[in-house]
Design an enzyme around this catalytic site. Structure first.
Site, PDB file in Angstrom:
ATOM      1  N   ASP A 252       0.824  -1.207   0.000  1.00  0.00           N
ATOM      2  CA  ASP A 252       0.000   0.000   0.000  1.00  0.00           C
ATOM      3  C   ASP A 252       0.865   1.267   0.000  1.00  0.00           C
ATOM      4  O   ASP A 252       2.080   1.205   0.200  1.00  0.00           O
ATOM      5  CB  ASP A 252      -1.057  -0.030   1.116  1.00  0.00           C
ATOM      6  CG  ASP A 252      -0.469   0.008   2.500  1.00  0.00           C
ATOM      7  OD1 ASP A 252       0.294   0.945   2.793  1.00  0.00           O
ATOM      8  OD2 ASP A 252      -0.783  -0.899   3.296  1.00  0.00           O
TER       9      ASP A 252
HETATM   10  N1  URA Z   1      -0.054  -5.482   4.780  1.00  0.00           N
HETATM   11  C1  URA Z   1      -0.393  -4.182   4.770  1.00  0.00           C
HETATM   12  O1  URA Z   1      -1.066  -3.714   5.666  1.00  0.00           O
HETATM   13  N2  URA Z   1       0.040  -3.418   3.765  1.00  0.00           N
HETATM   14  C2  URA Z   1       0.804  -3.891   2.757  1.00  0.00           C
HETATM   15  O2  URA Z   1       1.178  -3.151   1.861  1.00  0.00           O
HETATM   16  C3  URA Z   1       1.151  -5.246   2.788  1.00  0.00           C
HETATM   17  C4  URA Z   1       0.713  -6.022   3.809  1.00  0.00           C
END
Ligand code: URA
Length: 234
Positions: free
Chosen positions: A102
């Site tokens: 993310d």
């Molecule tokens: N878990 C998350 O919260 N974000 C990511 O990008 C990957 C795993």
């Protein structure tokens, strides 16, 4: 390109040996017999050898990147935010990230032109582990961490069992190593949210045995053939 080079790129034989296919009258281009070694072909042509269609074996690109926070993992973003593809210089091919980290998460991201490998690695049945370093404010009861290890309900579905280890408590922050074998949307953040803890820093440090090391934020390198083979076999 020259017909013998094209045939060699189809994996038939060396360029030298492929010349013989042409001179022996075994090659057709768009249905027409060709015997001249000066024949030029490109990707729009249909080439057959002994009546069988042949196609160049694509050489795929496989990259490992240290994604910085503040980048999205899509090809274009509706809000005009920077994408990880903006960090790749000299993109000749359609390269795309394998799964997503993310916007606020940093760390190990794979990018490739190989759709088959990307699909296999991100398929829900693939259980390759992803290791994260996650920091949350304050201390967290071991009982709550045990709850996360056993699985919590996100969107009505329980997360799989996972490993979580407290690495250190420093400057008011608890740093955990979290190893999960799923890749659900914002999974690590949402797991901690389920116990009312906000993840303030998140970095993916490994996918399976492949570790993020030696790359500064925003840097990337090609995977070695051994690393590519490893990913193809997991
Ligand atoms: N878990 C998350 O919260 N974000 C990511 O990008 C990957 C795993």
């Amino acid at each position: 390109m020259r017909i013998n080079k094209y045939l060699a790129e189809c994996g038939l034989a060396s360029r030298r040996k492929c010349e013989a296919f042409v001179t022996e009258g075994r090659v057709k281009v768009n249905g027409k017999l060709v015997t001249s070694l000066a024949t030029e072909v490109d990707s729009r042509d249909t080439v057959t050898v002994d009546g069988e269609k042949v196609q160049p074996i694509k050489k795929h690109v496989y990259l490992i990147m240290n994604k910085p926070k503040g980048y999205v993992c899509t090809a274009s973003d509706e809000f005009g935010r920077k994408t990880v593809l903006d960090l790749i210089k000299d993109k000749k091919e359609r390269i795309f990230p394998v799964g997503r980290l993310d916007y606020d998460t940093e760390g190990l991201l794979l990018l490739t032109t190989d759709g088959d490998l990307a699909n296999r690695l991100t398929h829900p049945r693939n259980e390759i582990t992803k290791t994260y370093s996650a920091k949350v404010e304050g201390e967290v009861d071991e009982e709550l961490i045990e709850r996360l290890r056993g699985g919590v309900i996100l969107d009505g579905v329980k997360t799989k069992k996972c490993k979580i280890k407290l690495v250190e408590f420093k400057d008011g922050l608890s740093r955990f190593e979290v190893v999960i074998s799923e890749g659900r949307n914002r999974q690590v953040r949402r797991m901690f949210e389920s116990i009312n803890k906000e993840v303030v820093f998140l970095k993916r440090v490994a996918i399976g045995d492949l570790k993020l090391s030696g790359l500064n934020r925003g840097e990337y390198r090609a995977l070695t053939p051994e690393e590519v083979n490893y990913l193809k076999l997991v």
